[in-house]
Each structure stands twice: as structure tokens, then as C-alpha cells.
Design a protein around this motif. Structure first.
Motif, short mmCIF file in Angstrom:
data_model
loop_
_atom_site.label_atom_id
_atom_site.label_comp_id
_atom_site.label_asym_id
_atom_site.label_seq_id
_atom_site.Cartn_x
_atom_site.Cartn_y
_atom_site.Cartn_z
N LEU A 21 6.93 1.81 -4.16
CA LEU A 21 6.48 0.44 -4.46
C LEU A 21 7.27 -0.12 -5.65
O LEU A 21 7.78 -1.25 -5.61
N SER A 22 7.39 0.69 -6.72
CA SER A 22 8.14 0.25 -7.90
C SER A 22 9.60 0.00 -7.53
O SER A 22 10.21 -0.98 -7.98
N PHE A 23 10.15 0.87 -6.69
CA PHE A 23 11.55 0.73 -6.28
C PHE A 23 11.77 -0.63 -5.61
O PHE A 23 12.67 -1.38 -5.98
N PHE A 24 10.90 -0.96 -4.65
CA PHE A 24 11.08 -2.23 -3.92
C PHE A 24 10.83 -3.44 -4.83
O PHE A 24 11.51 -4.46 -4.71
N ASN A 65 0.81 -1.22 0.00
CA ASN A 65 0.00 0.00 0.00
C ASN A 65 0.84 1.27 0.00
O ASN A 65 0.36 2.34 0.34
N MET A 66 2.11 1.12 -0.40
CA MET A 66 2.96 2.31 -0.55
C MET A 66 2.57 3.07 -1.80
O MET A 66 1.86 2.54 -2.66
N LYS A 67 3.12 4.28 -1.94
CA LYS A 67 2.85 5.05 -3.16
C LYS A 67 3.59 4.40 -4.32
O LYS A 67 4.52 3.62 -4.12
N GLU A 68 3.19 4.76 -5.53
CA GLU A 68 3.71 4.08 -6.74
C GLU A 68 5.25 4.09 -6.80
O GLU A 68 5.87 3.07 -7.13
#
Lengths: 430, 294
Positions: free
Chosen positions: B105-108, B99-102
Motif C-alpha cells: 500500500l505504501s509503495f503504491f 485493503n492491501m498490506k501496509e
């Protein structure tokens, strides 16, 4: 219309799949697969020979490079199984005679030898390539004796140079032990490695163990392996007990050579003249990357009688049932191994010629200006020992050898481990 | 639709299927059948030596072969350790980031997925260097940190070698499950979560009673593919240890390869392949059954 076009495309795909991919059956193009034997593992070097051969005969030679350590063998075995074996292969009797020769895949090359050839070619090289039914499975080009190497500057810094004779390139077992102790005391944790990750370079560990206390790998009549003899057990125990010498199952011979060239190991048990002249790691010839001087050495012995493992290399022809292609392959082999090109071909291998002359060209002095080659020829080559690697079943025996070293390195009882593996090795003799 | 048109449609449909069917038959079905047939022979692939039918001899030999039994034990250890660790770790990471921001989230997702898309040879070479007894960074850090006083031969010591392989396997296995879990958690019906929260459910209850049930199909898929991948662990072994030291890292897949392509005992190797396939099939069936019951 769309449907017709789609149908047409589908048909084209099916037809493309159905068309068999077949090798050219034209005798004007033959194939050579070669293991990395000096510069015979280098595409550009091989091309000079194949281009010159094509210019002279009109026969094109398509080359494929193979790797030692499994991949090359897998490629060839898969090709044999699929009925797509190459026309020629460059390797030693271990594979040409003992593996593919005994399986009946090789063409008999004995009709290529006349009386002059038989006079010129070292008879032991021909014997190594000849299997029981008399088939000559390979035509020899070059030969070598495998040795070990030391980092001379590291020895000097540790005061261990007193234990080696750099004139004769010999040393005693006692000197070897003292040298390891001196190097270890000087802060070198990794003086040497009894590498045993695989079979790559295993001639080094075999020669090391067998020479330390005059043991044998197999008896001269080739009826029984001698790994569990008192001499060999003592040698293995000595190595296991020496601080600074690791039984290392994480590296094979090639890794050991790299670590030695990097200046990390002070000795290399996997060495030969080709390795000595190799500069692929960015080092100068005869130097480590740290600039230390490297000296090739005989293995240490307790009685002064060194017995080194040898290497013989040449060309074999796979029997693909096509007389024209076999004839074309024989032409190429003759061109490389018995012509005015032979000196160049031997030099490319970085080893020593398997014959004294080729078509009137003397080969004994081809390295006249090369001091390393001359010293190697004078100090190492005369100690070539029994060429036991052509014993039937040797491929399995090699695997047993490095597995045994792994077990000993893991702390197994040496007498028990050697007895167990000797029994398994003997079972391969049939 | 007229019968003629239906017939033509059917023919064109099969024609479109044919290319992939040819590949499937040629590279999956036929080799599979040949594998089963040759497992009852002493096949060596030597064209001069005909294969002899030997019945169940290869299968009997398997259970008396100490190396096969060791390889089986190692394979089971790899499966037993890596499957739960991969599932739990990837679910934990996915729960933390889904539920992180885009951007983050993409980074992880990239960080964890990178080892999956990196070539296995490159990954292995890097790990080999890290584990090196002579120049490895792990020994360097541990030695300089005062944790060890002498280099450890990670891949050359039977005590550590299998654990080292499992660690590499974990790093290359968690990427896909994390991405799948992130997607599955993002698709959980929020109205159910909100309703449960209104009814007084805490975070743990919401997770186990609502989310866990909804991501069960994903979990089942992850369990099955991770189990199969763990059973089929081969490249790492081939490139790093060749099954050593002293067979400490032999797996069934590697031993099959070794038996077939080094010892040329294709019949015996194929018998191992059949046994491995049966193991995987049974385990997958059990996993499906358990998940269905849940």
C-alpha cells in the motif's frame, strides 16, 4: 508567565511583519541588473569589474542576473511598478529606449558625452539609444550582427558544401535550397527548424525570411510592415515547402542552438559570435558535441545583398529620483564603457566595441589574436542592416511575428496569414 | 471567568491571529479587491500613465477577443477531460490498493504521489524531453515499434499539443485523490458492509449503496480541487508551449499572465481573472449542490 511569554512572542512576530524592508538609500551601494550578454551574464566575470570599481571609488555594485525569454522582463517591470527599479540595467535599445525609455523611466545620459566621445562612438549606436524627445536612454558598450551557422562536416558528407562560400561566408537562395535538399536526401530529416515557440532568437527567422528573396521587415521610413510583400510570402512558402525544414512551435532560438550544437540540426538560424564561442554544452569552440566543424554564415540571398539584424548593448540608469545614486551609476558606466577597462569589458561581452577608442586606448585591435573574431568582423559585421527593432511598439510586433510563423506552420494560407498579421503589426505603429 | 480575564483572553487571541491575518489581508484580500477595481480601468502599471476608468469595456472586449475565446475553450476541454478521468482513475486505483498490506500500500501511494511532490519545473523538463520532436523517447519507441514512420512534433503540432498537456496534468493530479480515496475507503464502516453482504448484496451493490455514499464528502472535495486545479493550469503551458502552437494550448490562466506581463494590459488581464473566478465559483457551487442532493 506562560501567557505573558506567548503575548511577547506574538508582539515580536507582529513587529517583525510591520518593519518595512527597504533598499539601502546609501549612494555607496548601487544595483546593476544585467541580461546574459556574453560573459556579462556570468557572476564571476562581472565581479572582476565591480570589485575593481569598488576598490577605486568605494562604491559597491550589487549585481542581479536576468534571463531573456520573459523572466527578466517580468522582474524589471514588477520592480518598476513597485517603485523598486534597480539603479542600472545592461541591455539593448529594444528595452532601454523603446520600452522603459518611452515610458519615461530612464535617465538622460547625454551629459556623459563630450566631443571626443561623439567622435569615438559609432553614431548608429547612439541613435538607437536616443528616443524622440532626445533622451539618451543607454550608453553603448558593444555591438554585433546576428548571423546563422552550418555544420560544415554534415554539409561535406551530404555533398552540400559546394553551395557555400566559406571564404566570404555567403551563399545564394538557390544554393540554400539545394543544400537542404542534399542534406535531406542524405538522411537528415531535421536539417533546420524555423523555430517559433516564442520571441527568443526571432531575429534569426526574421533575417532568414527577409533575405531569401530580398524582402523587408518594415519599410525604411518605418511606416508599414512588409511581411505580406511578394518577396516575403515567396520566402515563407519556399521554407514551408522544403522537406527537412520544419516550422517548429515547440522550440525557440535557444533550443535551436542546443539542437544544432548536439549535431541534430544541420543549420542554426539563431547564431552570433557569442553563440559561436559558447562552450556551455560541453562542446569545443566552433564545434558541435559530435566534433563537427561549425561555420558562421551570412543568410542566403537571391541578389547578394545581405541585411543582418543587429544587436547593440549598453547601460541605462533608472530614474529613481536620487541624484547621488544616479551620479554613482554614471561613474560606474564611465568606468566600464570609457576607460582603460573598456577593452576588457567589451571582450567579456564576446561582441565588438561600440567605439573606436576609450580614453586614448585603441579598441579596434582588441581581438587581434582571435581568428574567429577577425573573420566575423570581416565577413559578417559589414552586412549589418537596418536597426528596425527600435520601432515604436516593437515588443508587440515580435509576438505577432512568432504567432504568424506558428499559424503558417500549422498549415494556414500564407498570403492570408501574412496579410492578417501585417495589419495587426501596422496597428502598433499608431 | 471574569470580564477582565475574558477581555485579556480575547485580546491575546486576536494578537495570535494577527500575523496570519496580516498576510491574508495583504496577499489575498487586498490584491483581490484591487484586481476587481483595476478590471474596470485601462491599467498598465506604468507609473507615468494614470489608470483611466473605462467601465465594462474590458469585459465587453473579452467576448470579442478570439484568443480569449480559444483559451476559454481549451480550459473547458482540460476541465471536462481531466476532472472525470482523475476522479474515476484515482477511485479505481484506490479501490484496488486500499485493503492491501501496509508494505505494498505504501509503495503504491509513493508511486502515485511522487509526481505531486516533484517540482513542476523538473516534471516539465522531463516531459519536454520525452515529447521532443528530435530526441524524444516517445517518438523513438513509436518509430522503432513501427507505429509511426516519421517523428511527430507532439508539442509543436496543434492536433496533439493540448492532449499532451492534459496527459501531463493527469499524471501530476491523481496522486492526492488516490491518497484521499485510500483513506476514505479505509474509514468506511465495515459493519454496514458486512450487514449488506449478509443480506445478499453483491460487490457492485456494496460499492454503490454503501461505500460510495460514505466516500461522497471525499469525492466532493476531490471534484472541487481538481476542477480548480484544472482551471488554473498555468506552469505546464508557460514552461512547455507558451500557449502555442497557434494558441492551441492557451488557457485562461496563461492568457491572463500573457496579457498582464507581456502586453502590460493589467486592467484587461484582471477582467479575465474576475471572469475566471466567477466560473470557478459557479462550478463549485453546482458541484456542492449536486453532492448535497445525492
Amino acid at each position: 508567565m506562560k501567557k505573558k511569554l506567548a503575548l511577547l512572542l506574538a508582539l515580536v512576530m507582529i513587529i517583525a511583519l510591520a518593519v518595512p524592508v527597504t533598499a539601502s538609500a546609501d549612494a555607496t551601494e548601487i544595483s546593476l541588473w544585467t541580461y546574459p550578454i556574453g560573459k556579462w551574464g556570468d557572476e564571476a566575470t562581472i565581479k572582476t569589474f565591480t570589485d575593481a570599481f569598488e576598490a577605486e571609488t568605494g562604491i559597491k555594485v550589487k549585481v542581479e542576473l536576468l534571463a531573456y525569454g520573459g523572466d527578466g522582463d517580468n522582474k524589471i517591470n514588477a520592480a518598476i511598478a513597485a517603485g523598486q527599479a534597480p539603479d542600472m540595467v545592461m541591455e539593448g535599445p529594444e528595452r532601454l529606449a523603446v520600452q522603459w525609455g518611452l515610458q519615461g523611466h530612464m535617465v538622460d545620459l547625454s551629459d556623459m558625452l563630450d566631443a571626443t566621445d561623439l567622435e569615438e562612438i559609432n553614431p548608429s549606436t547612439l541613435a538607437a539609444f536616443t528616443i524622440a524627445d532626445g533622451t539618451l536612454t543607454g550608453y553603448p558598450l558593444c555591438m554585433n550582427a546576428h548571423c546563422m551557422a552550418i555544420n560544415v562536416d554534415a554539409f561535406k558528407r551530404a555533398g552540400a558544401d559546394q553551395y557555400v562560400d566559406l571564404e566570404t561566408r555567403t551563399w545564394t537562395t538557390e544554393g540554400f535550397i539545394e543544400a537542404v535538399k542534399a542534406l535531406n536526401a542524405a538522411g537528415n530529416d531535421t536539417v533546420a527548424a524555423v523555430f517559433c515557440n516564442g520571441q527568443g532568437g526571432d531575429q534569426g527567422t526574421r533575417a532568414l525570411v527577409n533575405n531569401l528573396y530580398s524582402g523587408l521587415f518594415i519599410d525604411e521610413a518605418r511606416t508599414g510592415y512588409q511581411w505580406n510583400s511578394e518577396e516575403n510570402v515567396k520566402a515563407l512558402q519556399t521554407l514551408y515547402d522544403l522537406d527537412g525544414v520544419n516550422f517548429d512551435a515547440s522550440i525557440a532560438g535557444g533550443d535551436e542552438m542546443k539542437l544544432f550544437r548536439q549535431g541534430i540540426l544541420n543549420m542554426a538560424f539563431c547564431w552570433n559570435i557569442s553563440g559561436h564561442k559558447n562552450t556551455d554544452d560541453g562542446n569545443e569552440v566552433g564545434k558541435t558535441l559530435t566534433g563537427d566543424e561549425v561555420a558562421f554564415m551570412n543568410f542566403p540571398t537571391d541578389d547578394g545583398n545581405v541585411a543582418l539584424c543587429g544587436g547593440i548593448w549598453g547601460f541605462g540608469i533608472f530614474d529613481n529620483g536620487d541624484a547621488d545614486r544616479i551620479e554613482a551609476s554614471k561613474q560606474f558606466i564611465k568606468y566600464v564603457c570609457d576607460s582603460d577597462k573598456t577593452a576588457e569589458a567589451v571582450v567579456a561581452s564576446s561582441f565588438f566595441p561600440a567605439r573606436t577608442a576609450a580614453e586614448g586606448n585603441d579598441l579596434t585591435g582588441i581581438f587581434a589574436d582571435d581568428e574567429d573574431m577577425n573573420v566575423y568582423n570581416a565577413t559578417i559585421m559589414p552586412n549589418l542592416g537596418d536597426y528596425y527593432t527600435i520601432t515604436n511598439g516593437f515588443a508587440d510586433v515580435r509576438t505577432l511575428w512568432w504567432n504568424m510563423l506558428q499559424e503558417i506552420g500549422a498549415g494556414a494560407d500564407i498570403a492570408e496569414a501574412t496579410a492578417n498579421y501585417t495589419a495587426q503589426a501596422d496597428a502598433t505603429l499608431g | 471567568m471574569s470580564p477582565e480575564l475574558r477581555r485579556r483572553e480575547t485580546i491575546s487571541g486576536y494578537l495570535f491571529l494577527l500575523p496570519s491575518l496580516v498576510f491574508f489581508l495583504g496577499f489575498v484580500v487586498i490584491p483581490m479587491v484591487m484586481c476587481i477595481i483595476t478590471s474596470f480601468t485601462d491599467a498598465t502599471m506604468n507609473s507615468n500613465q494614470p489608470d483611466v476608468f473605462i467601465g465594462l469595456a474590458n469585459y465587453k472586449e473579452l467576448w470579442q477577443d478570439p484568443i480569449f475565446l480559444k483559451a476559454l475553450r481549451n480550459t473547458i476541454i482540460i476541465v471536462v477531460v481531466s476532472v472525470p478521468v482523475v476522479c474515476i482513475f484515482s477511485l479505481w486505483v484506490a479501490s484496488a490498493i486500499f485493503n492491501m498490506k501496509e508494505g505494498p500500500l505504501s509503495f503504491f501511494r509513493v508511486v502515485f504521489y511522487l509526481p505531486v511532490v516533484t517540482g513542476s519545473v523538473a516534471v516539465t523538463v522531463v516531459w519536454k524531453w520525452m515529447y521532443s520532436n528530435y530526441t524524444g523517447i516517445i517518438n523513438y519507441v513509436l518509430k522503432n515499434g513501427g507505429i509511426i514512420d516519421k517523428n511527430i512534433n507532439w508539442l509543436g503540432d496543434p492536433k496533439y499539443a493540448l492532449a499532451c498537456i492534459i496527459i501531463i496534468l493527469l499524471t501530476t493530479s491523481v496522486g492526492q485523490p488516490i491518497v484521499l480515496y485510500v483513506s476514505a475507503l479505509g474509514n468506511v464502516d465495515n459493519s454496514l458492509v458486512e450487514a449488506a453482504e449478509v443480506d445478499g448484496a453483491n460487490n457492485t451493490q456494496v460499492f454503490w449503496k454503501i461505500k460510495w455514499a460514505q466516500i461522497m464528502p471525499t469525492t466532493l472535495y476531490i471534484l472541487v480541487i481538481t476542477t480548480i486545479n484544472s482551471f488554473q493550469c498555468f506552469a505546464l503551458i508557460q514552461l512547455l508551449t507558451s500557449g502555442g502552437p497557434n494558441h492551441a494550448t492557451d488557457t485562461i490562466m496563461y492568457y491572463i499572465y500573457y496579457t498582464a506581463f507581456t502586453r502590460f494590459r493589467f486592467g484587461y488581464g484582471n477582467a479575465m481573472g474576475v471572469v475566471l473566478a466567477i466560473f470557478i465559483a459557479i462550478l463549485s457551487a453546482v458541484q456542492f449542490r449536486l453532492a448535497k442532493e445525492k
